[in-house]
Design an enzyme around this catalytic site. Structure first.
Site, short mmCIF file in Angstrom:
data_model
loop_
_atom_site.label_atom_id
_atom_site.label_comp_id
_atom_site.label_asym_id
_atom_site.label_seq_id
_atom_site.Cartn_x
_atom_site.Cartn_y
_atom_site.Cartn_z
CB CYS A 92 30.19 40.52 35.22
SG CYS A 92 29.13 39.09 35.92
CG HIS A 326 27.94 42.34 30.28
ND1 HIS A 326 28.30 42.89 31.44
CD2 HIS A 326 27.86 41.02 30.64
CE1 HIS A 326 28.57 42.18 32.62
NE2 HIS A 326 28.19 40.87 32.06
#
Length: 374
Positions: A92, A326
């Site tokens: 991420c 996200h």
């Protein structure tokens, strides 16, 4: 002050973030990224007064189909077969890491512009298997090392740091309230490339009203679905040019660090500290922070380590990932796009500093110190 060799981000765009399974669910990674590539190039051309040639396209991606999504997206965007592409996997932190790779290439002497950022279609991520047995993700660490799933890691971090349920709820509520205010006043509009009829981040809402009533995700824990970000689909891309090319955000310093894989959520803190030290500045000198909020507990743990107040208006001033969503490999690049809007589009004076950062599964942190140049 920015060095005359610091590459400059001169254009920055992103899609709205669509919650997994919703508005953007049918789009493949290249279908998410290609329109943003074209919009970013158009913005750069408007700024420069002529079309901008690019040397490469570097995109972060975590869970996609393989096959070098950056190259596929470059072709889908119509850049031509002569433009290569490279895909970066720092989980991420991938989107921010891809931007740092573009910066490094220019600093090394290849002073041609590059497109960089991240893209993730969580909705179309393929199922992986070994010997016919499916698994959700590849290991973040080898045998003999801790390798918690991200929700469990965030819960462990909350317990380790003594971060209460009430602090987590308040942090998530603040993120949603800020994002809702930004949406209402159009502060996202200039950075967005609408797709599939979606013109805003669809996770933004009034979820904070429900926070106190949500049950914990773990029987022994304090984290809830409301204090964990929603996984999303989206892309975010910037154009990185050599120093002096145009106004924008000069990249003053960068850092990629490792940390304990048992507590991966803290990685952004040492990365930010390292990047600030490299730039010769401190937390107090920074006007805007965009730190990926994967979980409220994780975000609070990073802010505590940096000695930044949890309600500091400099941090995710228009809401962070807890409100916006996200999209894994794109989230770090979303942070840079947000800084571009908060500082460059808003007219902040030359010399204003911003920081983008992300903590990464497996125990990593990625950060960049950026400075407005005009």
């Amino acid at each position: 002050m920015s060095s005359d060799r610091d590459p400059v981000i001169v254009a920055a765009r992103r899609t709205p973030i669509g919650t997994r399974g919703r508005a953007l669910a049918r789009l493949r990674v290249e279908e998410l990224a290609a329109p943003v590539i074209r919009a970013t190039l158009a913005d750069a051309a408007d700024s420069a007064g002529s079309p901008v040639a690019v040397a490469d396209v570097l995109l972060g991606n975590c869970m996609g189909p393989g096959g070098n999504p950056a190259r596929v997206a470059a072709l889908a965007a119509g850049l031509g077969a002569e433009i290569p592409g490279g895909t970066v996997d720092r989980q991420c932190g991938s989107g921010l890491a891809a931007i740092l790779d573009a910066v490094t290439a220019i600093r090394a002497g290849d002073e041609r512009a590059r497109l960089a950022g991240g893209v993730e279609s969580a909705s179309t991520a393929p199922e992986r298997s070994i010997d016919g047995a499916a698994y959700d993700r590849a290991p973040f660490a080898p045998a003999g090392f801790p390798d918690p799933d991200m929700p469990r890691a965030a819960e462990d971090l909350a317990a380790h740091d003594g971060i209460s349920r009430s602090r987590q709820d308040a942090h998530a509520a603040r993120s949603h309230a800020r994002a809702r205010a930004a949406l209402a006043t159009g502060r996202f509009d200039a950075e967005l490339v609408p797709l599939e009829g979606l013109d805003h981040d669809d996770a933004i809402g009034g979820a904070e009203r429900l926070l106190p009533r949500l049950p914990p995700l773990f029987a022994d824990g304090s984290m809830t679905a409301g204090t964990a970000t929603r996984i999303g689909d989206g892309a975010a891309i910037v154009l990185v040019a050599p120093a002096g090319a145009a106004a924008g955000l000069a990249v003053r310093a960068t850092a990629v660090v490792g940390c304990d894989p048992a507590l991966p959520g803290i990685g952004a803190a040492p990365a930010v500290s390292t990047a600030l030290a490299s730039a010769g500045v401190g937390v107090a000198d920074v006007a805007a922070f965009e730190i990926v909020e994967a979980f409220a507990a994780q975000s609070l743990a990073v802010l505590d380590r940096l000695r930044i107040a949890e309600d500091d208006p400099r941090v995710c001033a228009d809401g962070g990932a807890l409100a916006l969503g996200h999209p894994w490999g794109a989230s770090g690049a979303v942070s840079v796009v947000r800084l571009f809007s908060r500082l460059v589009r808003s007219g902040a004076p030359a010399g204003t500093l911003g920081v983008a950062a992300a903590s990464v599964g497996g125990g990593l942190g990625v950060a960049a110190v950026l400075e407005v140049v005009r």
